[in-house]
Design a protein around this motif. Structure first.
Motif, PDB file in Angstrom:
ATOM      1  N   PHE A 165      -0.931  -2.362  26.227  1.00 41.59           N
ATOM      2  CA  PHE A 165      -1.949  -1.382  26.587  1.00 41.59           C
ATOM      3  C   PHE A 165      -3.170  -2.078  27.199  1.00 41.59           C
ATOM      4  CE2 PHE A 165      -5.622   1.307  25.729  1.00 41.59           C
ATOM      5  CZ  PHE A 165      -5.171   2.590  26.036  1.00 41.59           C
ATOM      6  N   ALA A 166      -3.618  -3.164  26.545  1.00 44.80           N
ATOM      7  CA  ALA A 166      -4.791  -3.893  27.019  1.00 44.80           C
ATOM      8  C   ALA A 166      -4.539  -4.523  28.383  1.00 44.80           C
ATOM      9  CB  ALA A 166      -5.184  -4.961  26.007  1.00 44.80           C
ATOM     10  N   LEU A 167      -3.342  -5.033  28.612  1.00 47.84           N
ATOM     11  CA  LEU A 167      -3.010  -5.614  29.911  1.00 47.84           C
ATOM     12  C   LEU A 167      -2.932  -4.525  30.986  1.00 47.84           C
ATOM     13  CD1 LEU A 167      -0.329  -8.187  28.738  1.00 47.84           C
ATOM     14  CD2 LEU A 167      -2.526  -8.754  29.797  1.00 47.84           C
ATOM     15  N   ALA A 168      -2.373  -3.376  30.620  1.00 49.51           N
ATOM     16  CA  ALA A 168      -2.304  -2.272  31.577  1.00 49.51           C
ATOM     17  C   ALA A 168      -3.704  -1.790  31.947  1.00 49.51           C
ATOM     18  CB  ALA A 168      -1.483  -1.123  30.982  1.00 49.51           C
ATOM     19  N   TRP A 169      -4.639  -1.824  30.994  1.00 40.60           N
ATOM     20  CA  TRP A 169      -6.020  -1.437  31.287  1.00 40.60           C
ATOM     21  C   TRP A 169      -6.619  -2.366  32.343  1.00 40.60           C
ATOM     22  CZ3 TRP A 169     -10.756  -3.855  31.112  1.00 40.60           C
ATOM     23  CH2 TRP A 169     -11.889  -3.029  31.239  1.00 40.60           C
ATOM     24  N   LYS A 221      -7.880   1.095  15.611  1.00 41.13           N
ATOM     25  CA  LYS A 221      -7.836   2.472  16.112  1.00 41.13           C
ATOM     26  C   LYS A 221      -7.198   2.512  17.504  1.00 41.13           C
ATOM     27  CE  LYS A 221     -11.926   4.174  13.622  1.00 41.13           C
ATOM     28  NZ  LYS A 221     -13.320   4.713  13.771  1.00 41.13           N
ATOM     29  N   VAL A 222      -7.576   1.553  18.346  1.00 38.99           N
ATOM     30  CA  VAL A 222      -6.984   1.489  19.676  1.00 38.99           C
ATOM     31  C   VAL A 222      -5.497   1.143  19.573  1.00 38.99           C
ATOM     32  CG1 VAL A 222      -7.085   0.369  21.940  1.00 38.99           C
ATOM     33  CG2 VAL A 222      -9.197   0.844  20.698  1.00 38.99           C
ATOM     34  N   ALA A 224      -9.958   4.650  24.655  1.00 39.91           N
ATOM     35  CA  ALA A 224     -10.020   3.282  24.131  1.00 39.91           C
ATOM     36  C   ALA A 224     -11.384   2.655  24.444  1.00 39.91           C
ATOM     37  CB  ALA A 224      -8.901   2.441  24.726  1.00 39.91           C
ATOM     38  N   GLU A 225     -11.892   2.891  25.638  1.00 41.49           N
ATOM     39  CA  GLU A 225     -13.200   2.360  26.021  1.00 41.49           C
ATOM     40  C   GLU A 225     -14.286   2.909  25.113  1.00 41.49           C
ATOM     41  OE1 GLU A 225     -13.538   3.491  30.067  1.00 41.49           O
ATOM     42  OE2 GLU A 225     -12.104   2.009  30.797  1.00 41.49           O
ATOM     43  N   ASP A 226     -14.211   4.202  24.806  1.00 38.69           N
ATOM     44  CA  ASP A 226     -15.213   4.823  23.944  1.00 38.69           C
ATOM     45  C   ASP A 226     -15.171   4.214  22.534  1.00 38.69           C
ATOM     46  OD1 ASP A 226     -16.096   6.456  25.960  1.00 38.69           O
ATOM     47  OD2 ASP A 226     -14.907   8.197  25.344  1.00 38.69           O
ATOM     48  N   ILE A 227     -13.981   3.946  22.032  1.00 37.35           N
ATOM     49  CA  ILE A 227     -13.837   3.377  20.696  1.00 37.35           C
ATOM     50  C   ILE A 227     -14.479   1.987  20.616  1.00 37.35           C
ATOM     51  CG2 ILE A 227     -12.165   2.476  19.016  1.00 37.35           C
ATOM     52  CD1 ILE A 227     -10.262   4.745  19.955  1.00 37.35           C
ATOM     53  N   ALA A 243     -16.707   0.680  22.814  1.00 32.46           N
ATOM     54  CA  ALA A 243     -18.019   0.571  23.474  1.00 32.46           C
ATOM     55  C   ALA A 243     -19.119   0.019  22.568  1.00 32.46           C
ATOM     56  CB  ALA A 243     -18.436   1.931  24.028  1.00 32.46           C
ATOM     57  N   PRO A 244     -19.213   0.417  21.283  1.00 34.81           N
ATOM     58  CA  PRO A 244     -20.299  -0.104  20.442  1.00 34.81           C
ATOM     59  C   PRO A 244     -20.236  -1.614  20.194  1.00 34.81           C
ATOM     60  CG  PRO A 244     -19.336   1.875  19.476  1.00 34.81           C
ATOM     61  CD  PRO A 244     -18.423   1.434  20.568  1.00 34.81           C
ATOM     62  N   PHE A 245     -19.097  -2.227  20.486  1.00 30.83           N
ATOM     63  CA  PHE A 245     -18.919  -3.640  20.128  1.00 30.83           C
ATOM     64  C   PHE A 245     -18.975  -4.565  21.338  1.00 30.83           C
ATOM     65  CE2 PHE A 245     -16.713  -0.861  17.176  1.00 30.83           C
ATOM     66  CZ  PHE A 245     -17.352  -1.202  15.990  1.00 30.83           C
ATOM     67  N   ARG A 246     -19.252  -4.015  22.495  1.00 33.03           N
ATOM     68  CA  ARG A 246     -19.404  -4.832  23.693  1.00 33.03           C
ATOM     69  C   ARG A 246     -20.838  -5.328  23.755  1.00 33.03           C
ATOM     70  NH1 ARG A 246     -16.490  -0.495  27.680  1.00 33.03           N
ATOM     71  NH2 ARG A 246     -14.343  -1.219  27.493  1.00 33.03           N
TER      72      ARG A 246
END
Length: 316
Positions: free
Chosen positions: A264-268, A248-249, A307-310, A312-315
């Protein structure tokens, strides 16, 4: 390529750096590994990170070969000390620091490293002994600056209070969209102490490239499927519900930001000003090029929040 200050040092490091943990300690064929190093330098990546314990010297030896003949002033070399190099050679005692810096320099074929990092905290050695030994290494010209990786915050503060010792300028924590925990205190305190972050696993061992599909076999050329590297990928990061969230991300990154998931992940990670550099691992030069492009990105915080919200349940 973009560059940022490394803590309270005079080093300007590339926001994307090249690591050698699993890939260049035996996980990638030597010619490919050397090609990745040369590609990184061509793209303006000037920070190369390694450790004595990676392959018990194998990664440092490969980098020594890959960098031979390259202008020493054109790149910043970082290595680490602490891990077991034999049954008896480990830790951060005065004797070990002096022994291991000389062995690392010999393998790396250089007279000095720009950054010498404590790979973990050594509970069996007094902190003052470690700091005094590191300070002597700096005075001898064998390292320009010192840093640490994954140290407890209270030990970082104790080190900062010691007098007449070299100061830490860098911290190396694990940090990614799937592992955001350094945000809870470490990064803010380091900023106050003149320390910036060089983060490892910003792509969560490759999971945040989107290459692993839920319910599908692991790609044959991937880290997770490799006999030597696969054990380092947390099994929970390969479970279907998490991989579905990652996809999804991935769609969000590609369709709304116009970039790859890895970029995207590196930019985050790099959105945080206290992060001086994000360490990438690469087995092919084209991976280096794709990841290096993230240095130029400026993306919407709103996309990052989604992306963080998507995820979040898996952290955990």
């Amino acid at each position: 390529m973009k560059y940022r200050q490394l803590g309270d040092s005079d080093l300007q490091v590339s926001t994307i750096s090249l690591g050698s943990w699993l890939t260049y300690s035996g996980g990638v064929e030597k010619a490919q590994a050397i090609a990745c190093v040369r590609k990184a330098l061509d793209l303006g990546i000037n920070l190369i990170d390694t450790a004595n314990v990676y392959g018990r010297g194998a990664a440092e030896t490969l980098l020594g070969e890959a960098l031979e003949g390259v202008d020493r002033a054109s790149y910043i070399l970082a290595t680490k000390v602490y891990g077991a190099m034999s049954d008896t050679d480990k830790g951060l005692s005065r004797a070990q620091i002096f022994k291991q810096i000389d062995a690392s320099l010999q393998r790396l074929k250089t007279d000095y490293v720009d950054l010498y990092q404590c790979h973990r905290y050594d509970e069996n050695t007094p902190l003052v002994e470690t700091m005094e030994a590191l300070t002597e290494v700096v005075k001898q010209g064998k390292a320009r600056y010192i840093g640490f990786s994954e140290w407890p915050l209270d030990k970082i503060e104790l080190a900062a209070e010691l007098e007449d010792v070299a100061p830490f300028v860098s911290s190396q924590p694990q940090y990614s969209l799937l592992w955001p925990y350094p945000q809870t205190g470490l990064i803010q305190r380091c900023a106050e102490l003149g320390i910036t972050q060089i983060v490892w696993s910003p792509l969560a061992q490759g999971v945040l490239t989107g290459k692993y599909k839920p319910g599908a076999p692991l790609p044959e050329d991937s880290r997770a499927s490799d006999a030597s590297m696969g054990s380092m990928v947390p099994k929970r990061w390969l479970e279907a519900p998490l991989l579905e969230a990652v996809q999804k991300v991935k769609r969000l990154a590609e369709e709304e930001a116009g970039v790859s998931l890895a970029q995207f992940a590196l930019a985050w990670v790099l959105r945080n000003e206290n992060v001086s550099s994000a360490i990438i691992g690469a087995s092919r030069p084209e991976q280096v090029a794709e990841n290096a492009a993230a240095a130029e990105l400026r993306l919407s915080n709103e996309l990052f929040y989604r992306a963080e919200d998507i995820l979040a349940p898996f952290r955990q």
